[in-house]
Structure formats: C-alpha cells, structure tokens
Design a protein around this motif. Sequence first.
Motif, PDB file in Angstrom:
ATOM      1  N   ALA A  15      -8.183   1.284  -4.581  1.00  0.00           N
ATOM      2  CA  ALA A  15      -6.850   1.892  -4.575  1.00  0.00           C
ATOM      3  C   ALA A  15      -6.264   1.889  -3.167  1.00  0.00           C
ATOM      4  O   ALA A  15      -5.080   1.595  -2.961  1.00  0.00           O
ATOM      5  N   ALA A  16      -7.100   2.190  -2.168  1.00  0.00           N
ATOM      6  CA  ALA A  16      -6.647   2.195  -0.778  1.00  0.00           C
ATOM      7  C   ALA A  16      -6.230   0.799  -0.339  1.00  0.00           C
ATOM      8  O   ALA A  16      -5.207   0.621   0.333  1.00  0.00           O
ATOM      9  N   GLY A  17      -7.009  -0.210  -0.719  1.00  0.00           N
ATOM     10  CA  GLY A  17      -6.672  -1.586  -0.375  1.00  0.00           C
ATOM     11  C   GLY A  17      -5.362  -2.019  -1.000  1.00  0.00           C
ATOM     12  O   GLY A  17      -4.544  -2.680  -0.356  1.00  0.00           O
ATOM     13  N   ALA A  18      -5.151  -1.636  -2.263  1.00  0.00           N
ATOM     14  CA  ALA A  18      -3.904  -1.983  -2.945  1.00  0.00           C
ATOM     15  C   ALA A  18      -2.718  -1.278  -2.300  1.00  0.00           C
ATOM     16  O   ALA A  18      -1.664  -1.875  -2.078  1.00  0.00           O
ATOM     17  N   VAL A  19      -2.890   0.007  -1.986  1.00  0.00           N
ATOM     18  CA  VAL A  19      -1.817   0.783  -1.360  1.00  0.00           C
ATOM     19  C   VAL A  19      -1.487   0.220   0.017  1.00  0.00           C
ATOM     20  O   VAL A  19      -0.318   0.118   0.398  1.00  0.00           O
ATOM     21  N   LEU A 235       5.868   4.102  -4.284  1.00  0.00           N
ATOM     22  CA  LEU A 235       4.431   4.258  -4.052  1.00  0.00           C
ATOM     23  C   LEU A 235       4.169   4.989  -2.741  1.00  0.00           C
ATOM     24  O   LEU A 235       3.298   5.861  -2.656  1.00  0.00           O
ATOM     25  N   ARG A 236       4.945   4.646  -1.711  1.00  0.00           N
ATOM     26  CA  ARG A 236       4.768   5.278  -0.401  1.00  0.00           C
ATOM     27  C   ARG A 236       5.000   6.786  -0.505  1.00  0.00           C
ATOM     28  O   ARG A 236       4.236   7.574   0.059  1.00  0.00           O
ATOM     29  N   TRP A 237       6.033   7.186  -1.223  1.00  0.00           N
ATOM     30  CA  TRP A 237       6.321   8.619  -1.340  1.00  0.00           C
ATOM     31  C   TRP A 237       5.270   9.352  -2.164  1.00  0.00           C
ATOM     32  O   TRP A 237       4.978  10.526  -1.926  1.00  0.00           O
TER      33      TRP A 237
END
Length: 254
Positions: A15-19, A235-237
């Motif tokens: 999830a971190a890699g995708a984000v 996604l950022r928010w």
Amino acid sequence: MSPLELSIAALAAAAAGAVNALAGGGTLISFPVLLALGIPPIAANVTNAVALSPGYLGATLAQLGNLRGQRERLLLCIPAAVIGGLVGAVILLHTRERTFVALVPYMLFFAAVLLAFQNRVRAWVVRRLAESRHAHHSRFVPVIAVAAAGVYGGFFTAGMSVLVLAILGATVEDSLTRLNALKQIIAFSVNIAAAVFFLFSDQLIWLLAGVMALGAMVGGALGGRVASRLNPDTLRWIVVVVGVALAIFYWFRN
C-alpha cells in the motif's frame, strides 16, 4: 514474527509503495502498521526506511533526462544529501526509545502537513521562478539547506521530498521540471545513505525488511499502472487525514 504478521507488513508496504507512486506519503501507512504489530518504534522506523528505499530508484531513473546540465548542482547537492542522511541516521540510532516515542505524533503530524501542502508548494515554486528569473543566490545556500533536509530525511523520511522541493524553489533558479528531477535524486541519495547505514545497525529486522521491500515493489508497480485511473489529490488527502488521525492517536496514547 508469525506468517500473519509478515503478511500484514507486506500488504502495508505494498500500500505504501502504491501510494508513493501515486501521491506520496506511503510512510504514513507502513510505519504505523509496524507500530501496531508491536515493533519497537526505532526498529520500525529503521526497517521501514530500508524496505521502502528501493522504491526511490525507479522514480530517480525516470527523471535522469531532466538532470542534464545540472552537473555542478549534483556535485554539490548529492554529497550534502548523503552527509545529511547519514547524520540523521546516526541521530536516530542514538536517540532513546522513550524520546523517539514522544516524537512520533509530532513527526506524523509534520509529515501530514507537508503532504497536505504539496500542491501549494509546487504552485509557489512556479510563481517564484516566474517572478525572479534574474535573482542570484550563492551556490552554497541550497547545499546547506539540502544537508539540513537530509538530516530530517535520515531521521524520519515522510514528507522529505516536499521539503526538498520547497528548499530548491527558494534557492535555485530553474524550471520546475528540472528542480523536480534534482529533488528526486536528492531524496534518493538521502534515503539510500541512511538505509545503507541502517544495514549495519542492530535495529534492522532483516526478514521483515525483505518481505516489505518485495511488497513495496509490487505496490509501486501496481500504483504506476493505475495512476491514470485514480485522482492523486483524493488519495493524497486520504493519506493526510489518516496521518493526522494517527498523530492525534499517538499523542493521546503517549
């Protein structure tokens, strides 16, 4: 660690890699998950930094074309970034666990704020470059600022890219595209320097870092493929809200 805990950590890293591939701020997901799994905070931070560091390589390679003509800046800024990253890593490993635990909510909140203002930082950089094309700065001002940002990045990576871009926008005259490429290789240098240093520490959980690195690479690849279908700002928010909520949680928990 149990297979279930390793699986959870791998999913968090994915999830971190995708984000990170879509909007940035992946550390705000993977680091709290490691804490929730019972990993001591400093070990969690070290392991998370090592596991996610390969993800910066792809983004850096993609920006190499925009680094042409910036040889002098690279020769000055990369050593400053490496030194800053190493200093931050040394400070982290010499920080008492109790002190680091007390700093966790503040670091999460600061990283969330940096991520929240990411677009505004970019817009400010564009405006400033347009308004001050003939301004002159000492070549050593950005070097000192980059080293300072590197110390932060070696200590806690989340939000460092936004911080570096703001520094470059304030001290270097060039296009946003070229500054963004410079920012990327600076962030890569800081992360790799800290990660290599962490390899020789007793805080790194090797099996966990390996599993998470694989998850992060898979997540990054998937994130790159679906980038055109998702709104990065949304996604950022979401990540910002999660980061602030976690900061409040750990503040009350401490």
